[in-house]
Write an enzyme that holds these catalytic residues in place. Structure first.
Site, mmCIF file in Angstrom:
data_model
loop_
_atom_site.group_PDB
_atom_site.id
_atom_site.type_symbol
_atom_site.label_atom_id
_atom_site.label_comp_id
_atom_site.label_asym_id
_atom_site.label_seq_id
_atom_site.Cartn_x
_atom_site.Cartn_y
_atom_site.Cartn_z
ATOM 1 N N VAL A 11 -6.024 9.111 3.134
ATOM 2 C CA VAL A 11 -4.961 8.413 3.861
ATOM 3 C C VAL A 11 -4.139 9.390 4.703
ATOM 4 C CG1 VAL A 11 -2.774 7.155 3.552
ATOM 5 C CG2 VAL A 11 -4.798 6.456 2.286
ATOM 6 N N LYS A 205 0.843 -4.863 -0.924
ATOM 7 C CA LYS A 205 -0.373 -4.034 -1.006
ATOM 8 C C LYS A 205 -1.210 -4.407 -2.235
ATOM 9 C CE LYS A 205 -3.359 -0.827 -0.548
ATOM 10 N NZ LYS A 205 -4.365 -0.806 0.501
ATOM 11 N N PHE A 250 -16.045 -10.559 2.888
ATOM 12 C CA PHE A 250 -15.847 -10.306 1.460
ATOM 13 C C PHE A 250 -16.526 -11.330 0.571
ATOM 14 C CE2 PHE A 250 -13.437 -6.718 -0.029
ATOM 15 C CZ PHE A 250 -13.187 -6.102 1.176
ATOM 16 N N GLY A 254 -22.855 -8.119 -5.197
ATOM 17 C CA GLY A 254 -23.469 -6.793 -5.283
ATOM 18 C C GLY A 254 -23.423 -6.271 -6.695
ATOM 19 N N CYS A 261 -9.480 2.471 -4.827
ATOM 20 C CA CYS A 261 -8.345 1.547 -4.750
ATOM 21 C C CYS A 261 -8.483 0.298 -5.614
ATOM 22 C CB CYS A 261 -8.100 1.147 -3.293
ATOM 23 S SG CYS A 261 -7.507 2.542 -2.325
ATOM 24 N N LYS A 322 -19.304 2.901 -1.025
ATOM 25 C CA LYS A 322 -19.693 1.996 0.050
ATOM 26 C C LYS A 322 -20.214 2.845 1.207
ATOM 27 C CE LYS A 322 -15.203 1.442 2.318
ATOM 28 N NZ LYS A 322 -14.264 0.445 2.810
HETATM 29 N N1 LIG Z 1 -8.301 5.981 0.149
HETATM 30 C C1 LIG Z 1 -8.021 4.780 0.614
HETATM 31 O O1 LIG Z 1 -8.883 4.083 1.157
HETATM 32 C C2 LIG Z 1 -6.627 4.236 0.507
HETATM 33 C C3 LIG Z 1 -6.269 3.128 1.298
HETATM 34 C C4 LIG Z 1 -4.970 2.628 1.202
HETATM 35 C C5 LIG Z 1 -4.066 3.211 0.328
HETATM 36 N N2 LIG Z 1 -4.454 4.273 -0.445
HETATM 37 C C6 LIG Z 1 -3.450 4.885 -1.328
HETATM 38 O O2 LIG Z 1 -2.971 6.075 -0.706
HETATM 39 C C7 LIG Z 1 -2.673 7.073 -1.689
HETATM 40 C C8 LIG Z 1 -3.465 8.330 -1.386
HETATM 41 O O3 LIG Z 1 -4.839 8.023 -1.494
HETATM 42 P P1 LIG Z 1 -5.980 8.997 -0.942
HETATM 43 O O4 LIG Z 1 -7.265 8.264 -1.103
HETATM 44 O O5 LIG Z 1 -5.595 9.521 0.377
HETATM 45 O O6 LIG Z 1 -5.887 10.172 -2.025
HETATM 46 P P2 LIG Z 1 -6.589 11.608 -1.978
HETATM 47 O O7 LIG Z 1 -6.798 12.000 -3.369
HETATM 48 O O8 LIG Z 1 -7.735 11.565 -1.027
HETATM 49 O O9 LIG Z 1 -5.464 12.546 -1.299
HETATM 50 C C9 LIG Z 1 -4.292 12.946 -1.923
HETATM 51 C C10 LIG Z 1 -3.962 14.374 -1.494
HETATM 52 O O10 LIG Z 1 -2.686 14.728 -2.022
HETATM 53 C C11 LIG Z 1 -2.733 16.122 -2.355
HETATM 54 N N3 LIG Z 1 -1.622 16.449 -3.250
HETATM 55 C C12 LIG Z 1 -1.503 16.249 -4.580
HETATM 56 N N4 LIG Z 1 -0.292 16.662 -5.009
HETATM 57 C C13 LIG Z 1 0.367 17.150 -3.932
HETATM 58 C C14 LIG Z 1 1.658 17.699 -3.728
HETATM 59 N N5 LIG Z 1 2.512 17.857 -4.725
HETATM 60 N N6 LIG Z 1 1.997 18.094 -2.469
HETATM 61 C C15 LIG Z 1 1.125 17.940 -1.428
HETATM 62 N N7 LIG Z 1 -0.101 17.421 -1.579
HETATM 63 C C16 LIG Z 1 -0.483 17.028 -2.804
HETATM 64 C C17 LIG Z 1 -4.129 16.290 -2.951
HETATM 65 O O11 LIG Z 1 -4.532 17.663 -2.947
HETATM 66 C C18 LIG Z 1 -4.949 15.418 -1.998
HETATM 67 O O12 LIG Z 1 -5.445 16.175 -0.896
HETATM 68 C C19 LIG Z 1 -2.990 6.426 -3.038
HETATM 69 O O13 LIG Z 1 -1.822 5.847 -3.553
HETATM 70 C C20 LIG Z 1 -3.980 5.338 -2.662
HETATM 71 O O14 LIG Z 1 -3.971 4.273 -3.581
HETATM 72 C C21 LIG Z 1 -5.701 4.805 -0.354
#
Ligand SMILES: NC(=O)c1ccc[n+]([C@@H]2O[C@H](COP(=O)([O-])OP(=O)(O)OC[C@H]3O[C@@H](n4cnc5c(N)ncnc54)[C@H](O)[C@@H]3O)[C@@H](O)[C@H]2O)c1
Length: 435
Positions: A11, A205, A250, A254, A261, A322
């Protein structure tokens, strides 16, 4: 505008790059030094179609920077995004350690009015917890805003640049103005920025992801019925999907939903409901259906081999949860691998992007092939777990040269039943009769 993004994962990196692309100066922070070094030197750390090109362009144009130093990133920033992990805690609730830890740190270094925006998926009440953590050490002005992210991995760029909607939870007029200005380039075609209170925004969300997970599980149950009743789920899907009230998307059955998420967000919403003494019965059923569905294909395989998989060797196409991503978090392919190995079988897998992540997680528990055809060598049967486009239209002549047994267990319904029969395959898929 000057923007800081805290957390540079799926994200954070997509958001930061897209905000830079619309002319903002963005500094992304991460505690992972190796990740920051790679990003700073122009190496992208995730696979997301189209991202690398604009990532490199914005680094070159000096609108996108990376650091491990929170102070450096937030000092001049007008808006600070939190895009940190919110994994499930031991009891299933969202673990807010990362988010509140950073909020606490922010309180010690804020120097001026800033908008702190929570993009992580967090339970209702988290914005208030973030405010409380900041206020412990900072008495100046600031606003905490909820702005959940709806991007889908694999099409994240399009989702971010042209969102169906942007949801912003705040009552502060000052924060509203800044958020409107920031998002204006993304909603030029008229898609709404929906302002609401923080609680509703935080819940939106979870409601969205829980609804989508429910839709998938519903179709998986219809597929189970189809198998037992001799119906074809593809026909039923088309039959119901053409009703506008239901919609076409959707509705694909599968091997269960996965990813970082849906599983954790469904679990967290069940837990949040428990905390306000409400039993979210539908979601509990959704979880149960999904857990069963993840192993449905393995059950079919076991049934075909009279429950004896010892010494059998399977080719596995697809590891990512996916297509078009390298993300393997909660990927159904991993559950299939575990079950096959437990039953005494071996596996050679191929995935266009996710193999390095799987290698890092399970190492040589399985073997890895250089391409989808090599994976077929000496295999008892082929299993398909991810619907990458290149698996949809394989070169069947080439397959025939590599495969010992013309047997396919397809968890994604990639092929036409009649074609497979004509090609001489024993072909089992989800919710469709083999006859
Ligand atoms: N991945 C998706 O498709 C998606 C979509 C919508 C919402 N979200 C939500 O967004 C949030 C992040 O998801 P993501 O998939 O990007 O996670 P991710 O694990 O890919 O990324 C999180 C990042 O945060 C870093 N991090 C951890 N602690 C830290 C700190 N103290 N300071 C700075 N960086 C730090 C980690 O090293 C990592 O690079 C979650 O709450 C998730 O539910 C994810």
């Amino acid at each position: 505008m000057k923007i800081a993004i805290i957390g540079t994962g799926y994200v954070g990196l997509v958001s930061g790059t897209c905000f830079a692309e619309t002319g903002n100066n963005v500094t992304c922070v991460d505690i992972d030094k190796v990740k920051v070094e790679k990003l700073s030197s122009g190496q992208i750390t995730i696979y997301e179609p189209g991202l690398e090109k604009i990532f490199l362009r914005n680094i070159k144009d000096e609108r996108l920077r990376f650091t491990t130093q929170l102070e450096e990133a937030v000092e001049d920033a007008e808006i600070i995004f939190i895009a940190l992990p919110t994994p499930p805690g031991a009891d299933g609730s969202a673990d807010l350690t990362y988010v509140l830890g950073v909020a606490d740190h922010l309180g010690k270094i804020l120097n001026d009015y800033k908008v702190i925006v929570n993009k992580s998926t967090v339970p209702v009440g988290t914005a208030d917890k973030v405010s409380a953590a900041i206020s412990k050490n900072y008495s100046g002005e600031y606003d905490v805003v909820s702005n959940p992210e709806f991007l889908r991995e694999g099409v994240a760029l399009d989702d971010f640049m042209k969102p169906d909607r942007v949801v912003v939870g705040t009552k502060s007029e000052r924060a509203k103005q800044l958020m409107s200005d920031l998002y204006a380039p993304f909603v030029r075609q008229g898609n709404p920025v929906i302002f609401m209170d923080k609680q509703s925004s935080e819940l939106t969300k979870y409601a969205a992801n829980a609804f989508l997970a429910t839709k998938i599980s519903f179709m998986n149950e219809i597929a189970q019925l189809c198998e037992r009743m001799g119906a074809d789920v593809d026909m039923v899907r088309r039959g119901i999907g053409s009703d506008d009230r239901i919609g076409k998307r959707f509705l694909f059955p599968g091997i269960g939903y996965g990813g970082s998420c849906f599983p954790k967000d469904v679990q967290a919403l069940i837990k949040s409901s428990d905390e306000v003494n409400y039993e979210f019965e539908i979601l509990k059923a959704v979880e149960k259906v999904n857990a069963n569905q993840k192993l449905h294909l393995v059950e079919k395989i076991k049934a075909y081999y009279n429950n004896d998989l010892k010494g059998k060797h399977f080719a596995l196409w697809g590891l990512a949860f996916k297509p078009n991503t390298d993300d393997i978090r909660e990927a159904p392919a991993l559950s299939i691998i575990d079950a096959l190995i437990l039953a005494g079988a071996t596996v050679t897998a191929y995935d266009p992007e996710a193999m390095p992540n799987v290698k890092a997680q399970i190492g040589d528990k399985i073997q890895y092939a250089a391409n989808q055809y090599e994976a077929l060598q000496n295999a008892t049967a082929l299993i398909i777990a991810t619907e990458w486009s290149e698996f949809r239209t394989p070169n069947f002549e080439r397959m025939e040269k590599e495969i010992n047994n013309k047997i396919i267990f397809d968890g994604r319904n990639l092929f036409d039943l009649t074609n497979m029969k004509d090609l001489g395959y024993h072909y089992e898929s989800v919710g469709r009769s083999n006859a």
